[in-house]
Scaffold this motif. Structure first.
Motif, short mmCIF file in Angstrom:
data_model
loop_
_atom_site.label_atom_id
_atom_site.label_comp_id
_atom_site.label_asym_id
_atom_site.label_seq_id
_atom_site.Cartn_x
_atom_site.Cartn_y
_atom_site.Cartn_z
N PHE A 1 -2.23 38.82 -15.23
CA PHE A 1 -1.37 39.55 -14.30
C PHE A 1 -0.02 39.77 -14.96
N VAL A 2 0.55 40.97 -14.80
CA VAL A 2 1.83 41.29 -15.42
C VAL A 2 2.70 42.06 -14.45
N CYS A 3 3.95 41.62 -14.34
CA CYS A 3 4.98 42.40 -13.67
C CYS A 3 5.83 42.96 -14.81
N LEU A 4 5.60 44.23 -15.13
CA LEU A 4 6.29 44.85 -16.27
C LEU A 4 7.79 44.93 -16.04
N GLU A 5 8.20 45.22 -14.82
CA GLU A 5 9.62 45.35 -14.50
C GLU A 5 10.38 44.07 -14.84
N LYS A 6 9.81 42.92 -14.52
CA LYS A 6 10.48 41.64 -14.76
C LYS A 6 9.98 40.94 -16.02
N ARG A 7 9.05 41.59 -16.72
CA ARG A 7 8.48 41.04 -17.96
C ARG A 7 7.96 39.62 -17.73
N LEU A 8 7.16 39.51 -16.68
CA LEU A 8 6.57 38.22 -16.31
C LEU A 8 5.05 38.32 -16.36
N ILE A 9 4.44 37.37 -17.03
CA ILE A 9 2.99 37.30 -17.15
C ILE A 9 2.51 36.05 -16.43
N VAL A 10 1.47 36.20 -15.63
CA VAL A 10 0.84 35.06 -14.95
C VAL A 10 -0.57 34.93 -15.50
N GLU A 11 -0.84 33.77 -16.07
CA GLU A 11 -2.15 33.48 -16.65
C GLU A 11 -2.84 32.41 -15.82
N LEU A 12 -4.13 32.61 -15.56
CA LEU A 12 -4.93 31.61 -14.85
C LEU A 12 -5.91 30.99 -15.84
N LEU B 1 8.07 38.79 -27.54
CA LEU B 1 8.22 40.19 -27.10
C LEU B 1 9.07 40.30 -25.84
N GLY B 2 9.58 39.18 -25.34
CA GLY B 2 10.47 39.21 -24.18
C GLY B 2 9.81 38.90 -22.85
N TYR B 3 8.56 38.48 -22.88
CA TYR B 3 7.86 38.13 -21.65
C TYR B 3 8.01 36.64 -21.37
N ARG B 4 8.03 36.30 -20.12
CA ARG B 4 7.93 34.90 -19.71
C ARG B 4 6.49 34.70 -19.25
N VAL B 5 5.87 33.62 -19.68
CA VAL B 5 4.47 33.37 -19.35
C VAL B 5 4.37 32.14 -18.45
#
Length: 112
Positions: free
Chosen positions: A49-60, A82-86
């Motif tokens: 799952f990715v929120c591109l606006e906030k550069r947030l990735i949710v991994e299950l 790359l600037g994402y928070r996971v």
């Protein structure tokens, strides 16, 4: 890239129980208006799952991730460069502690 897109499409078509449950809360901007996409190809990986606006990735993560912890850490590190928070959650936590997981995701979104 076509192979990656085809794989992402297959993953979207065959979600795990935890992915289906979390998607019910993330889709259609239901979590405080933030838009998420699922099974998104990024930098040679497919993010759950990715929120591109906030550069947030949710991994299950399911049980197979116990033996893949090193790979998952390297993958998270590459995406963070790359600037994402996971954020990572065990499937079990999503299924049994959904409100807590959603609160944690919302806090991370608001922090960004």
């Amino acid at each position: 890239m076509d192979r990656m897109r085809a794989r992402a499409r297959r993953l979207r078509s065959n979600p795990t129980d935890a992915e289906m449950k979390l998607w019910r809360f993330l889709r259609r901007q239901q979590l405080a208006g933030f838009r998420f996409r699922r099974q998104v190809p990024l930098a040679g990986f497919i993010a759950d799952f990715v929120c591109l606006e906030k550069r947030l990735i949710v991994e299950l993560d399911g049980g197979q991730h116990v033996v893949r912890a090193r790979y998952d850490a390297q993958r998270s590190e590459a995406l963070e460069v790359l600037g994402y928070r996971v954020l990572r959650y065990w499937n079990d936590a999503v299924l049994k502690q959904t409100p807590e997981v959603l609160e944690d995701i919302l806090r991370a979104l608001e922090d960004r």
